[in-house]
Design an enzyme around this catalytic site. Structure first.
Site, PDB file in Angstrom:
ATOM      1  N   ALA A  67      73.410  42.390  46.625  1.00  0.00           N
ATOM      2  CA  ALA A  67      73.003  43.647  47.249  1.00  0.00           C
ATOM      3  C   ALA A  67      73.972  44.024  48.364  1.00  0.00           C
ATOM      4  O   ALA A  67      74.620  43.162  48.971  1.00  0.00           O
ATOM      5  CB  ALA A  67      71.588  43.529  47.787  1.00  0.00           C
ATOM      6  N   ALA A  68      74.073  45.331  48.611  1.00  0.00           N
ATOM      7  CA  ALA A  68      75.052  45.830  49.582  1.00  0.00           C
ATOM      8  C   ALA A  68      74.854  45.250  50.977  1.00  0.00           C
ATOM      9  O   ALA A  68      75.805  45.137  51.746  1.00  0.00           O
ATOM     10  CB  ALA A  68      74.989  47.350  49.634  1.00  0.00           C
ATOM     11  N   ARG A  69      73.629  44.850  51.286  1.00  0.00           N
ATOM     12  CA  ARG A  69      73.377  44.311  52.638  1.00  0.00           C
ATOM     13  C   ARG A  69      73.888  42.881  52.794  1.00  0.00           C
ATOM     14  O   ARG A  69      73.926  42.354  53.903  1.00  0.00           O
ATOM     15  CB  ARG A  69      71.878  44.369  52.946  1.00  0.00           C
ATOM     16  CG  ARG A  69      71.015  43.595  51.981  1.00  0.00           C
ATOM     17  CD  ARG A  69      69.528  43.805  52.279  1.00  0.00           C
ATOM     18  NE  ARG A  69      68.661  43.095  51.343  1.00  0.00           N
ATOM     19  CZ  ARG A  69      68.292  43.565  50.165  1.00  0.00           C
ATOM     20  NH1 ARG A  69      68.724  44.753  49.781  1.00  0.00           N
ATOM     21  NH2 ARG A  69      67.494  42.865  49.382  1.00  0.00           N
ATOM     22  N   TYR A  70      74.260  42.239  51.675  1.00  0.00           N
ATOM     23  CA  TYR A  70      74.695  40.846  51.737  1.00  0.00           C
ATOM     24  C   TYR A  70      76.209  40.678  51.609  1.00  0.00           C
ATOM     25  O   TYR A  70      76.714  39.573  51.785  1.00  0.00           O
ATOM     26  CB  TYR A  70      74.031  40.034  50.622  1.00  0.00           C
ATOM     27  CG  TYR A  70      72.527  39.974  50.733  1.00  0.00           C
ATOM     28  CD1 TYR A  70      71.901  39.507  51.887  1.00  0.00           C
ATOM     29  CD2 TYR A  70      71.729  40.381  49.674  1.00  0.00           C
ATOM     30  CE1 TYR A  70      70.519  39.460  51.978  1.00  0.00           C
ATOM     31  CE2 TYR A  70      70.350  40.336  49.748  1.00  0.00           C
ATOM     32  CZ  TYR A  70      69.747  39.874  50.911  1.00  0.00           C
ATOM     33  OH  TYR A  70      68.389  39.827  50.998  1.00  0.00           O
ATOM     34  N   ILE A  71      76.927  41.709  51.273  1.00  0.00           N
ATOM     35  CA  ILE A  71      78.373  41.579  51.072  1.00  0.00           C
ATOM     36  C   ILE A  71      79.120  42.435  52.089  1.00  0.00           C
ATOM     37  O   ILE A  71      78.571  43.417  52.610  1.00  0.00           O
ATOM     38  CB  ILE A  71      78.789  41.964  49.635  1.00  0.00           C
ATOM     39  CG1 ILE A  71      78.318  43.377  49.287  1.00  0.00           C
ATOM     40  CG2 ILE A  71      78.228  40.965  48.642  1.00  0.00           C
ATOM     41  CD1 ILE A  71      78.734  43.835  47.893  1.00  0.00           C
TER      42      ILE A  71
END
Length: 898
Positions: A130-134
């Site tokens: 997910a975008a919040r993790y990368i």
């Protein structure tokens, strides 16, 4: 309103019109026209703003906005992708999902974005986290070639709150490096990625006026056939294959996969082909992590070579990609080839470099102008002239008057803005002003200005140096990954697994796979064709099916091979009721499927009296028995098919007899009347062929074999087949002569010396390593000549004279020993190099052919002065032997009509 319009003559068209109030009047607008305009607007929007990249920077709008947002946020540290996506939404009027997906695609190409975290895997097809993790930041390459606000054209964003670039000033053929794919309304684009280094080299060649060629290069590697690439334009095609090798006799390994596939889809296609019976495998192991490794385990009786070909024919191990170069130029979609795209992109880079130099020149000239003014202002103490001035206008006027005597050398006139800047100089700076440093600064600026002007005057050389620097700074690790090679055409019928059985009902005239109670013919596949012959002289080729009617009284059924010139059909038929009997030989190389062909002359009552199918052109001898009719003296006689020439299937043939035939029996099995098969090896595709492509290996009969020696020290012999695949490290490929020795010099790692050995292949069906199993041992040279000669070059030892080179005649150096023998040590000295020289001349002994020998006695061989030893002569028979007469023997069998 409705009541007022009830009597309107337009009422009948209310379903096609729209009434729009306009003040006191009503304007009637046709909906059909609105749809036409709306569709055109929508199509134009999708083409220009969504799917197709621009030539100038190689970006689609969403990619361009992502890159602009990343520059806005750039501080050298990683940013959360979710944060970048949110920032991009200020410029992109669509959802966050499309922005996130586009950013992941750009990041996976590993060129513009430096990624951190799980960004997915293009090899396995796994998605990103997910975008919040990368996280992400701009790469050094992107910062170097993508941005320059001073030469960027700007426009308002979709809501007018922000400014965004019309195009980013990308000074590199980025579109061709990354590739692009998009589907718009009424058109699409598919530009394949190309190699980073090759693009730079091509740009340099274009700048220098030289020709260049571009071919795609895929991050997944693999092997590509770019024969029909067509410069990436419409109608082109690129065939891409996985890189498959044989791990052992029962295991294949896939190390690289075709572009546009991943390991999951590839394995699925292999399993589907196995389920359909096209190939046969035991299991698949997917060990892919950083690199691809797919192990395919085969049953013991399956050929690895044929399986590799079948994988290419029936699975995604080979895919065909159709490029289509469509890009946006001046707000219009244009179709261009990759060569033209590179030319225009390089020219655009040249213009950007020129604009950048012009901006730098202007900035340096301004710096020089003000530095000169500052020096005059302080050195000439003009600041004292403003002490008595009481107004601002007076201050400006006093400075202007004070400067006039000293500004003749300036490049432009002094403006009021220049004077205002002079008044802003602090007292502290004036008090610490160093005249020498000021002069050095001015001289440095003059040198930089001269250099910039030189670059502008020599713009091509400057651009070449720019591209050369990019190659040096960023070309490391960007070597070509996809191997370019011509592909051989694989005939699916030759490599498909025979997964079903073919049956025939001869009496009723049916063939098929469902006739399990009838006669079994052979194993087949559902893509095979079947050739059938009937007693009436009819022939037909049809596709394998569950049940097909051919014609009653079938006499022969077989799998049909296209372009097969070696299978010869021998035929004797009766030409109608009471007609004469004819003989002919023919091959069937091609024909129309499901069409009935008549092998006789079509007369009523015609039938086949004798038939044989010969896979290697054999010609038998048959005995013809005639019926006792009238005064026939000779009721039986021999017919030799070898006396008949091979012609077309439609020929009438030669007459055998005009009398009624009682029966025809086989008297003697025939031998092949065809010439030995000539085989060539095509180094380009590394396959055997009979089409005279590559190097001629020789003429091969059924029992002849090929000798193969590899760089890893493996020797083997094989029966040549056109489907055979050859190792990349093969160093010897030739027709095997069993009596011819193999000579080798190799490094024995345990003893750390070079050894010489000569040997014969002892087991023709076994693959053997003749340099030992130690992985550090290696083959230096190998020769299949009778009398090979090697040159040994010695290393020069410190403090000693150079030892002269030695010539080693290997045939005298060592006798022929077993293949597993260690051999003799070549030398105890330190060797620098070993060269294989031309062999000594050798005359092979002529062997007397058995058919040229006739036994005439019982005890000895007649000769002028010597007698042959019966144990030494391979052609000795207990009796006298002499050569046959060379006169022509005209005892050929004739066909009589008695």
């Amino acid at each position: 309103m409705e009541n007022e319009n009830q009597n309107d003559p337009q009422d009948e068209q209310l379903d096609q019109n729209q009434v729009v109030p306009a003040g006191d009047k009503e304007v009637l607008t046709r909906v059909t026209g609105m749809y036409k305009d709306w569709f055109l607007d929508y199509a134009s929007y999708v083409i220009l703003e969504r799917a197709v990249p621009a030539l100038e920077d190689g970006f689609k709008p969403v990619q361009r906005r992502i890159m602009h947002s990343m520059k806005d946020l750039d501080d050298g540290r990683y940013n959360k992708v979710a944060n970048i996506v949110g920032h991009t939404m200020q410029y992109h009027p669509h959802g966050d999902a499309s922005i996130g997906d586009a950013m992941v695609q750009v990041g996976q190409k590993e060129l513009l974005i430096d990624t951190q975290g799980n960004w997915g895997n293009i090899l396995t097809g796994d998605g990103s986290a997910a975008a919040r993790y990368i996280e992400a930041r701009l790469s050094k390459f992107a910062l170097d070639v993508v941005y320059n606000p001073k030469i960027t054209e700007w426009q308002l964003s979709y809501d007018g709150r922000k400014k965004e670039p019309v195009n980013l000033p990308v000074m590199f053929p980025l579109l061709l490096a990354q590739g692009a794919e998009g589907i718009a309304v009424g058109l699409s684009t598919k530009i394949l990625p190309h190699n980073f280094i090759e693009l730079i080299d091509a740009s340099i060649k274009h700048l220098q006026g030289k020709k260049f060629k571009l071919f795609p290069d895929f991050v997944t590697g693999g092997i590509a056939d770019i024969t029909n690439y067509n410069d990436g334009m419409r109608g082109g095609r690129v065939r891409v294959r996985a890189k498959i090798s044989q791990l052992d006799k029962n295991t294949l390994v896939i190390k690289e996969i075709p572009f546009s596939t991943n390991t999951s889809t590839l394995i699925d296609s292999i399993l589907k082909a196995n389920d359909k019976g096209k190939i046969k495998i035991k299991k698949i192991d997917d060990n892919t992590s950083r690199d691809v490794e797919i192990l395919i385990h085969l049953p013991g009786n399956i050929s690895p070579d044929k399986t590799i070909d079948a994988l290419f024919a029936f699975t995604n191990c080979e895919v065909s990609i159709s490029p289509l170069g469509c890009i946006i130029i001046d707000n219009k979609p244009v179709f261009l080839g990759v060569s033209e795209i590179l030319r225009r992109s390089t020219d655009h880079t040249l213009n950007l470099l020129k604009s950048e130099l012009e901006v730098n020149l202007e900035e340096h000239q301004e710096q020089w102008h003000f530095a000169s003014l500052e020096r005059i202002f302080i050195e000439k103490r003009i600041y004292r002239d403003i002490e008595e001035e009481e107004s601002w206008e007076g201050v400006i006027r006093a400075i202007d008057e004070g400067l006039k005597p000293h500004i003749k050398h300036l490049k432009r006139a002094v403006t009021e803005e220049d004077i205002v800047r002079l008044t802003e100089i602090r007292i502290k700076r004036i008090s610490k002003f160093d005249l020498d440093k000021a002069q050095q600064k001015i001289e440095a600026l003059e040198a930089e200005i001269a250099q910039i002007k030189h670059h502008l005057d020599h713009l091509i050389e400057y651009a070449v140096a720019y591209f050369t620097r990019l190659k040096k700074d960023y070309g490391g690790g960007k070597e070509r990954k996809t191997e370019l090679r011509l592909f051989e055409d694989i005939e699916a019928t030759k490599v498909v697994i025979r997964n079903t059985k073919l049956f025939v009902n001869r009496k009723e005239g049916f063939v098929g796979t469902s006739l399990k109670r009838d006669e079994y013919v052979t194993d087949c596949s559902d893509i095979d064709d079947v050739i059938c012959f009937t007693r009436e002289g009819k022939m037909m080729v049809t596709k394998v099916d569950s049940k097909t009617f051919i014609g009653k009284d079938i006499i022969h059924v077989a799998i049909f091979k296209k372009k097969d010139k070696r299978t010869i059909y021998n035929l004797i038929y009766k030409d109608g009721k009471g007609g004469a009997s004819y003989i002919k030989r023919f091959a069937v190389t091609s024909m129309t499927r499901d069409r009935e062909y008549d092998l006789t002359q079509g007369k009523k009552g015609a039938e086949i009296e004798y038939f044989s199918a010969n896979p290697n052109g054999e010609a038998e001898v048959v005995m013809v028995y005639l019926r006792q009719v009238g005064s026939i003296k000779k009721l039986k006689f021999e017919v030799d098919f070898a006396d008949m020439a091979i012609k077309g299937r439609a020929v009438k043939g030669n007459i055998v007899t005009k009398y009624p035939v009682k029966r025809i029996e086989l008297k003697e099995e025939g031998v092949s009347t065809l010439k030995p098969r000539r085989l060539w090896f095509d180094e380009t595709v590394k396959r055997l062929n009979v089409d005279e492509r590559g190097e001629l290996l020789g003429e091969f009969k059924g029992e002849d074999r090929l000798l193969i020696v590899t760089q890893s020290g493996v020797a083997k012999t094989i029966i040549p087949e056109l489907t055979t695949r050859f190792d990349e490290d093969m160093v010897v490929l030739e027709k095997w002569v069993p009596k011819k020795p193999i000579s080798a010099i190799y490094w024995e790692s345990e003893k750390e010396k070079f050894y010489v050995k000569r040997f014969h292949i002892e087991n023709e069906d076994k693959e053997e390593n003749f340099i030992g199993e130690n992985s550090k041992s290696y083959l230096e040279i190998v020769s299949t000549d009778y009398l090979p000669v090697a040159e040994v070059v010695y290393s020069k030892l410190r403090g000693k004279e150079q030892r002269p080179n030695d010539l080693v005649e290997l045939e005298e150096f060592i006798a022929i020993k077993g293949i597993k023998a260690l051999g003799n040590q070549l030398t105890s000295e330190k060797v620098k190099q070993i060269n294989l020289l031309d062999p000594k001349p050798y005359i092979e002994p002529e062997e007397t052919a058995p058919e040229d020998i006739e036994v005439v006695g019982e005890e000895s061989v007649e000769s002028e002065t010597t007698e042959a030893n019966p144990e030494e002569s391979p052609n000795f028979s207990k009796g006298k032997i002499k050569k046959k007469s060379s006169d022509n023997d005209e005892s050929q069998t004739k066909l009589f009509d008695e």
